[in-house]
Design an enzyme around this catalytic site. Structure first.
Site, PDB file in Angstrom:
ATOM      1  N   GLU A 121      -4.522   7.869  -3.128  1.00 28.37           N
ATOM      2  CA  GLU A 121      -5.059   6.628  -2.576  1.00 28.37           C
ATOM      3  C   GLU A 121      -5.358   5.622  -3.688  1.00 28.37           C
ATOM      4  O   GLU A 121      -5.258   4.415  -3.485  1.00 28.37           O
ATOM      5  CB  GLU A 121      -6.311   6.936  -1.756  1.00 28.37           C
ATOM      6  CG  GLU A 121      -6.782   5.799  -0.882  1.00 28.37           C
ATOM      7  CD  GLU A 121      -5.889   5.523   0.320  1.00 28.37           C
ATOM      8  OE1 GLU A 121      -4.926   6.296   0.564  1.00 28.37           O
ATOM      9  OE2 GLU A 121      -6.142   4.527   1.021  1.00 28.37           O
ATOM     10  N   HIS A 148       0.847  -1.206   0.000  1.00 26.54           N
ATOM     11  CA  HIS A 148       0.000   0.000   0.000  1.00 26.54           C
ATOM     12  C   HIS A 148       0.881   1.254   0.000  1.00 26.54           C
ATOM     13  O   HIS A 148       0.731   2.133  -0.855  1.00 26.54           O
ATOM     14  CB  HIS A 148      -0.911  -0.023   1.237  1.00 26.54           C
ATOM     15  CG  HIS A 148      -1.803   1.174   1.356  1.00 26.54           C
ATOM     16  ND1 HIS A 148      -3.123   1.164   0.962  1.00 26.54           N
ATOM     17  CD2 HIS A 148      -1.577   2.432   1.820  1.00 26.54           C
ATOM     18  CE1 HIS A 148      -3.662   2.349   1.171  1.00 26.54           C
ATOM     19  NE2 HIS A 148      -2.745   3.146   1.706  1.00 26.54           N
ATOM     20  N   GLU A 149       1.815   1.318   0.933  1.00 33.39           N
ATOM     21  CA  GLU A 149       2.692   2.494   1.005  1.00 33.39           C
ATOM     22  C   GLU A 149       3.575   2.574  -0.230  1.00 33.39           C
ATOM     23  O   GLU A 149       3.862   3.661  -0.740  1.00 33.39           O
ATOM     24  CB  GLU A 149       3.537   2.457   2.284  1.00 33.39           C
ATOM     25  CG  GLU A 149       2.727   2.420   3.592  1.00 33.39           C
ATOM     26  CD  GLU A 149       1.682   3.519   3.702  1.00 33.39           C
ATOM     27  OE1 GLU A 149       1.880   4.610   3.121  1.00 33.39           O
ATOM     28  OE2 GLU A 149       0.640   3.281   4.362  1.00 33.39           O
ATOM     29  N   HIS A 201       1.800   4.411  -2.912  1.00 35.09           N
ATOM     30  CA  HIS A 201       1.943   5.865  -2.742  1.00 35.09           C
ATOM     31  C   HIS A 201       3.316   6.323  -3.241  1.00 35.09           C
ATOM     32  O   HIS A 201       3.458   7.338  -3.912  1.00 35.09           O
ATOM     33  CB  HIS A 201       1.827   6.234  -1.252  1.00 35.09           C
ATOM     34  CG  HIS A 201       0.416   6.250  -0.718  1.00 35.09           C
ATOM     35  ND1 HIS A 201      -0.558   7.036  -1.263  1.00 35.09           N
ATOM     36  CD2 HIS A 201      -0.152   5.596   0.331  1.00 35.09           C
ATOM     37  CE1 HIS A 201      -1.696   6.871  -0.569  1.00 35.09           C
ATOM     38  NE2 HIS A 201      -1.479   5.996   0.395  1.00 35.09           N
TER      39      HIS A 201
END
Lengths: 495, 495
Positions: free
Chosen positions: B291, B261-262, B265
């Protein structure tokens, strides 16, 4: 008056916080910065430095400093010390034209890059023209403070307030003579240190170093220990004083001594009176005073027999293969073996100051125009031979070994030697004051030494001028080489 | 004009650098700060934030922004986009009185501390009066931008430029209906995931996560991965985009999914055109767009069968005891098991948006005065039961679970759901554009997806308004739930 003082303190705290942010940018650069982020970080450091410079020389700050009179505050008060310090710093900073500041910044940035390339190529000539430009700018900087007895004095004053070249010459003269003799004499002793020349697991060295500094009193709740290439200590305020270290598998005590050295710096800052936090008094009294604390813990403590009486069993246990059959006394002698070396940071106690005096003399020669930058390497090598009987294998481990000149740090080196001398004087004061100090250390009671230093040195931060602080601790205002030389001769004659 | 533009860019770059320093203070606070240094760090953050605020609202910057006319620059140029963005930001910032800014800062600082205490005591009432004050201040903030169709719009606009509550209602209406039904239906399926409920060594989880993000294209030369409590991504410029993660031995894929997830980003920021660096265009187009990238990599990639086709053998090899006899298909089904949960950050794809819509409705109720802060916990629990069939065991895992409200971040939550929807739309665009995308991923060729995203999404940074960028990528300007719901139904019907 009170309202104005509060206003001034708020401005000063703001500058302190911004300096902390700058120090974090620099810590991270040395410790965790990704390889590709160098340029971005350099820009951030330049920008924040500019903001700090603007705030430190702002007219508003100047007016407050001028309005508030130190003499209106009680003689021994923090307020008075703070105002005096701010006046001094502000006056110095405001004498320097912004143009010279930015010229110096640009020139040293280029010079530092050239220094890195010159080291890789082991070729001083790549760095020489940059050094010449830096010397020229430092000379112009020093001339802003004319008249001074020596062109060196205003530079020295940036690191060691009030110190002069004349005073250095007086202090260094016997030191140079005695130490050159001692170094030669001790280097001829037969060696028994083959057991140190093996591989010592790096992780174990680091774990041992961590255990030691914890025992010495380093507060991990207000600091951290991380790995880097060139160890240093940094502080983001009194509640966050970080140390760094490096590990070399083939140098078994290097990590320890370097960690203890930085720990000595950090214990100083962690011990400063919290009431001084977020002011310019929340730091060491001077560079030499700071170095006196790192060297005292490194040399008088971590290279001493009492220290190893306590710690050797634990060290031996970590390295049973290498040290299982090596006695404490053999180990202690090996750790303190005198070997004149080409590298300052690896020098033993008997020869370290010679490296410093050599640098001081060359700096003086450069600034006084007696030594052209283009000829520095030759002078370096000649002096190395004269003082230490060593000729560097290359410029990289010779004239290019230190970062300082590439950053424009002229006048900094002497504080290393002064630190050794002050360290010996404070050590003597501790021995006189703390009953059975060495026995306590041998029992692992390092707290007694730390408490002495906290009370007599650390808590004051930069409240007192260096000579005043020295007198408070030792009873004498001036620095001398005598006590250091006595300590050194005593140590090596017992070895 | 060119000279003025260069002047403006220099000011903007200065602010960017200072924001990078601030981000480093915050990163360090979450990752390496010693326990005793919290207060000092808070002061540093407050000081630097103040300097940044002053520079961002300075009259000099305002004059330059006013003088330079966006329309004087070519339609699709960076200059025009930058000027438009600066005008927008400057106008917004300058509408807010300094007094309100500092009231908000002080109130949220106190509220955050109260939130921490309330969580420890599992007692919402300790936080309620602080939340009431924040709501009142946020309302006053929103009213500065009156008239707006909803009091919510100006808050939303801080995260999602141009988005409105009316638009959210349109988008969320079918999403709420369909997802609540889907969640209930899927939760009733029989479970076969006992093998996931064992201990999985944390260091191995972390090493695997590191290996995965490297393979996905995260550039460790321009970033780092460190441990923290609540994972986040931060950037100090395009050449230093850092991610953080957390490890839980009893949640074997949590570290991986959170790291990916990070990483999503970070891939966005690492892919922005370097020409935009040190400007406000060097970031994601909006919070929802950001997001969309994290969720796409987390869900469409790391929770997919093709991903595990490639990575499961390596994961299995790291955990032979726990997974040796678990087939890929069983593992994949277990990882995607739908379990309505009280905790948003642990929610699966089928229920996640319900957590968001619940928060959005409560925020709206608070701001419109329909829900008093004192009664929020009751509303929370009732809605949790209605949407997810779950009643939180305590306020800590209920109404107090998220940090956002304690920081005054109202209008932020909806961007999480919008990110899921945009992510699905971009994923569809990628599937249409990249031949055999899923087969490529199953072969470990993640580069094809990254290249699509780089070219179509990342490189633009914040150059385009979100709807314009969305149209460039997908051909449609407005966000809809349809493609996301189709993706979701397709995924779960195949399971």
């Amino acid at each position: 008056m009170e309202k104005k003082f509060a206003e001034l303190k708020a401005l000063v705290a703001e500058i302190h916080d911004l300096k902390a942010a700058l120090a974090l940018l620099e810590w991270d650069q040395q410790v965790y910065l990704p390889a590709g982020a160098e340029n971005g970080r350099a820009a951030q450091i330049e920008t924040l430095s500019g903001v700090i410079h603007a705030k430190s020389t702002a007219a508003k700050l100047g007016r407050l400093i001028e309005t508030l009179e130190p003499a209106d505050y009680p003689e021994d008060s923090t307020e008075r010390a703070l105002l005096a310090r701010l006046r001094r710093d502000f006056a110095k900073k405001n004498k320097v034209p912004a143009k010279l500041v930015s010229q110096l910044a640009r020139t040293t940035a280029e010079a530092h890059a050239a220094w890195v390339r010159a080291r890789q190529a082991a070729d001083y000539t790549l760095f020489a023209p940059h050094l010449a430009r830096i010397v020229e700018l430092k000379r112009r900087y020093a001339e802003l403070f004319a008249p001074s007895a020596s062109i060196y004095d205003p530079l020295l004053d940036d690191y060691e307030p009030g110190m002069t070249a004349a005073e250095l010459d007086r202090i260094f003269e016997p030191l140079r003579r005695e130490q050159a003799g001692l170094g030669r004499q001790l280097a001829d002793r037969p060696a028994d240190d083959a057991f140190l020349h093996q591989k010592f697991n790096g992780a174990s060295q680091l774990a041992f170093s961590r255990e030691v500094v914890k025992k010495l009193g380093y507060d991990f709740k207000r600091g951290r220990l991380d790995l880097t290439v060139h160890p240093f200590t940094t502080s983001f305020g009194l509640s966050d004083v970080r140390i760094t270290t490096a590990v070399h598998a083939e140098l078994p005590v290097s990590c320890l001594l370097s960690t203890v050295h930085e720990c000595g710096h950090a214990l100083y800052e962690q011990g400063i009176d919290p009431a001084l936090d977020r002011t310019p008094l929340a730091e060491g009294a001077s560079y030499a005073f700071h170095e006196s604390q790192s060297r005292l813990w490194e040399n008088q403590v971590a290279r001493s027999l009492p220290f190893w009486r306590f710690f050797y069993p634990a060290f031996q246990k970590r390295f049973p293969k290498q040290l299982g059959d090596v006695s404490l006394e053999r180990f202690y002698r090996a750790v303190n073996r005198v070997v004149p070396s080409e590298i300052r940071t690896e020098a033993d106690e008997a020869t370290y100051n010679l490296h410093i005096m050599l640098r001081y003399e060359l700096e003086l020669g450069l600034l006084e125009g007696r030594i052209p930058a283009s000829e520095l390497a030759g002078h370096w090598n000649a002096k190395m031979q004269e003082y230490l009987g060593v000729t560097p294998r290359s410029d990289t481990v010779g004239v290019l070994q230190d970062i300082h000149w590439s950053l424009g740090d002229f006048g900094y080196f002497p504080t290393y030697a002064l630190g050794n001398l002050i360290g010996a004087e404070i050590w003597n004061a501790a021995c006189r004051t703390v009953p059975g100090l060495e026995e306590e250390l041998a029992r692992g009671n390092f707290r007694v030494l730390l408490e002495f230093l906290r009370r007599r040195v650390h808590c004051h931060g930069a409240k007192y001028e260096p000579p005043v602080l020295l007198e408070k601790i030792t009873g004498r205002r001036s620095i001398d080489s005598e006590q250091f030389l006595t300590y050194l001769k005593g140590k090596y004659s017992a070895l």
